[in-house]
Design an enzyme around this catalytic site. Structure first.
Site, PDB file in Angstrom:
ATOM      1  N   ASN A  11      -4.191   4.100  10.875  1.00 46.01           N
ATOM      2  CA  ASN A  11      -5.445   4.286  10.146  1.00 46.01           C
ATOM      3  C   ASN A  11      -6.464   3.262  10.640  1.00 46.01           C
ATOM      4  O   ASN A  11      -6.428   2.105  10.236  1.00 46.01           O
ATOM      5  CB  ASN A  11      -5.186   4.109   8.638  1.00 46.01           C
ATOM      6  CG  ASN A  11      -6.465   4.205   7.819  1.00 46.01           C
ATOM      7  OD1 ASN A  11      -7.496   4.656   8.328  1.00 46.01           O
ATOM      8  ND2 ASN A  11      -6.401   3.790   6.561  1.00 46.01           N
ATOM      9  N   LYS A  13      -9.591   3.130  10.035  1.00 46.99           N
ATOM     10  CA  LYS A  13     -10.710   2.870   9.104  1.00 46.99           C
ATOM     11  C   LYS A  13     -12.033   2.951   9.881  1.00 46.99           C
ATOM     12  O   LYS A  13     -12.137   3.774  10.786  1.00 46.99           O
ATOM     13  CB  LYS A  13     -10.500   1.532   8.397  1.00 46.99           C
ATOM     14  CG  LYS A  13      -9.080   1.442   7.816  1.00 46.99           C
ATOM     15  CD  LYS A  13      -8.857   0.280   6.903  1.00 46.99           C
ATOM     16  CE  LYS A  13      -7.429   0.343   6.384  1.00 46.99           C
ATOM     17  NZ  LYS A  13      -7.125  -0.685   5.413  1.00 46.99           N
ATOM     18  N   HIS A  99      -6.952   7.553   0.102  1.00 47.65           N
ATOM     19  CA  HIS A  99      -6.731   6.137   0.443  1.00 47.65           C
ATOM     20  C   HIS A  99      -7.365   5.266  -0.642  1.00 47.65           C
ATOM     21  O   HIS A  99      -8.432   5.609  -1.177  1.00 47.65           O
ATOM     22  CB  HIS A  99      -7.338   5.829   1.810  1.00 47.65           C
ATOM     23  CG  HIS A  99      -6.948   4.473   2.304  1.00 47.65           C
ATOM     24  ND1 HIS A  99      -7.564   3.336   1.858  1.00 47.65           N
ATOM     25  CD2 HIS A  99      -5.975   4.076   3.143  1.00 47.65           C
ATOM     26  CE1 HIS A  99      -6.981   2.287   2.424  1.00 47.65           C
ATOM     27  NE2 HIS A  99      -6.018   2.709   3.212  1.00 47.65           N
ATOM     28  N   GLU A 101      -9.075   2.683  -0.538  1.00 46.07           N
ATOM     29  CA  GLU A 101     -10.466   2.269  -0.287  1.00 46.07           C
ATOM     30  C   GLU A 101     -11.437   3.378  -0.687  1.00 46.07           C
ATOM     31  O   GLU A 101     -12.541   3.119  -1.159  1.00 46.07           O
ATOM     32  CB  GLU A 101     -10.642   1.879   1.190  1.00 46.07           C
ATOM     33  CG  GLU A 101      -9.996   0.524   1.465  1.00 46.07           C
ATOM     34  CD  GLU A 101      -9.510   0.329   2.886  1.00 46.07           C
ATOM     35  OE1 GLU A 101      -9.901   1.099   3.780  1.00 46.07           O
ATOM     36  OE2 GLU A 101      -8.713  -0.615   3.090  1.00 46.07           O
ATOM     37  N   GLU A 171       1.178   2.997  -0.782  1.00 40.46           N
ATOM     38  CA  GLU A 171       0.419   1.828  -0.351  1.00 40.46           C
ATOM     39  C   GLU A 171       0.060   0.964  -1.559  1.00 40.46           C
ATOM     40  O   GLU A 171      -0.948   1.236  -2.232  1.00 40.46           O
ATOM     41  CB  GLU A 171      -0.871   2.273   0.347  1.00 40.46           C
ATOM     42  CG  GLU A 171      -0.633   3.065   1.612  1.00 40.46           C
ATOM     43  CD  GLU A 171      -1.753   2.834   2.619  1.00 40.46           C
ATOM     44  OE1 GLU A 171      -1.448   2.433   3.741  1.00 40.46           O
ATOM     45  OE2 GLU A 171      -2.917   3.024   2.268  1.00 40.46           O
ATOM     46  N   GLY A 177      -4.477  -4.949   3.781  1.00 42.52           N
ATOM     47  CA  GLY A 177      -5.415  -5.851   4.432  1.00 42.52           C
ATOM     48  C   GLY A 177      -5.363  -7.275   3.918  1.00 42.52           C
ATOM     49  O   GLY A 177      -6.246  -8.076   4.208  1.00 42.52           O
ATOM     50  N   SER A 215      -0.180  -4.006   5.235  1.00 43.25           N
ATOM     51  CA  SER A 215       0.139  -5.155   6.092  1.00 43.25           C
ATOM     52  C   SER A 215       1.417  -4.970   6.908  1.00 43.25           C
ATOM     53  O   SER A 215       2.171  -5.919   7.104  1.00 43.25           O
ATOM     54  CB  SER A 215       0.182  -6.437   5.261  1.00 43.25           C
ATOM     55  OG  SER A 215      -1.076  -6.683   4.649  1.00 43.25           O
TER      56      SER A 215
END
Ligand code: PGA
Length: 253
Positions: A11, A13, A99, A101, A171, A177, A215
């Site tokens: 991914n 991003k 996701h 985010e 996740e 991150g 991560s």
């Protein structure tokens, strides 16, 4: 022995221009070891603008291409959006949906996700559906109920007999991150719980691929992916360098 084929998705991003995407994929194709037919599926998820160049590059290879989002409608007055048929036309194979985010910064709702999952399957795209809990929810012992709520809502638009056609990405939000990673035991336990939720919803939990994200790096991939129920990884930061992506693909092999 599980019949679930490992799945490693990169991914990116909002990283890499079109030319950077071309350079990366050129290097990836020369560096990626020849993977056996039952080896990991490798999926690159670049920004929308790089999807066409990525599908061209990956046309001759086994590497798949996924978008990072899509709109649930086929077309319409939705300024700035991209639909599933548009992705299919340029050869995109899969799409990341939900996701954290997008849920956190762009108001993605479970209601929209239920429609997106259905629209993706309808169009022939493989949905990579992301679910996960916050740190506060984990500390409050709410992980299982949060995941069950997300899955129940997000999968409500499709018949349960199709749930195994998705890839579910577990996740934990606190691990994305941040450099914090779920321990292999936490990943194993939570993903095993997700299989039970899928069974309770009427799906086939044993047949559904469930991957871990948060991560993942070359240094922790082997241990995480070595867990019985962890079928692969959704990788953010560590997927931006060819070498580290290849190291993680090897760990999944
Ligand atoms: P990360 O991102 O590997 O950089 O933590 C994972 C993701 O957001 O999918």
């Amino acid at each position: 022995m599980s019949e679930r084929r490992p799945y490693v998705a990169a991914n990116w991003k909002m990283h890499k221009t079109i030319s950077e995407t071309g350079d990366f994929l050129g290097e990836l194709h020369s560096g990626l070891p020849r993977l056996p037919a039952d080896g990991p599926e490798v999926v690159i998820c670049p920004p929308f603008l790089s999807l066409a160049v990525a599908t061209e590059f990956c046309d001759e290879s086994t590497v798949k291409v996924a978008a990072q989002n899509m709109h649930e409608a086929g077309s319409g007055a939705f300024t700035g959006e991209i639909s599933a048929p548009m992705l299919v036309e340029i050869g995109v194979d899969a799409v990341i949906l939900g996701h954290s985010e997008r849920r956190q910064y762009f108001g993605e709702t479970d209601q929209a996700l239920a429609a997106k999952v259905a629209a993706a399957l309808e169009a022939g795209l493989e949905p990579i559906l992301c679910v996960g809990e916050t740190q506060a929810q984990r500390e409050a012992g709410e992980t299982d109920s949060v995941l069950e709520e997300q899955l129940t809502a997000d999968l409500s638009g499709i018949p349960f007999s199709r749930i195994h056609e998705l890839v579910i990405a577990y996740e934990p939000i606190w691990a994305i991150g941040t450099g914090l990673t779920a321990t292999p035991e936490q990943a194993q336990e939570t993903i095993s719980d997700i299989r039970n939720v899928i069974n309770r919803l009427g799906g086939d939990g044993d047949r559904t691929r469930i991957i871990y994200g948060g991560s993942v790096k070359p240094g922790n991939a082997a241990e995480l992916l070595g867990q019985e129920d962890v079928d692969g990884a959704l990788i953010g930061g560590a997927s931006l360098e060819v070498e580290s992506l290849i190291a993680i693909v090897r760990a999944a092999s």
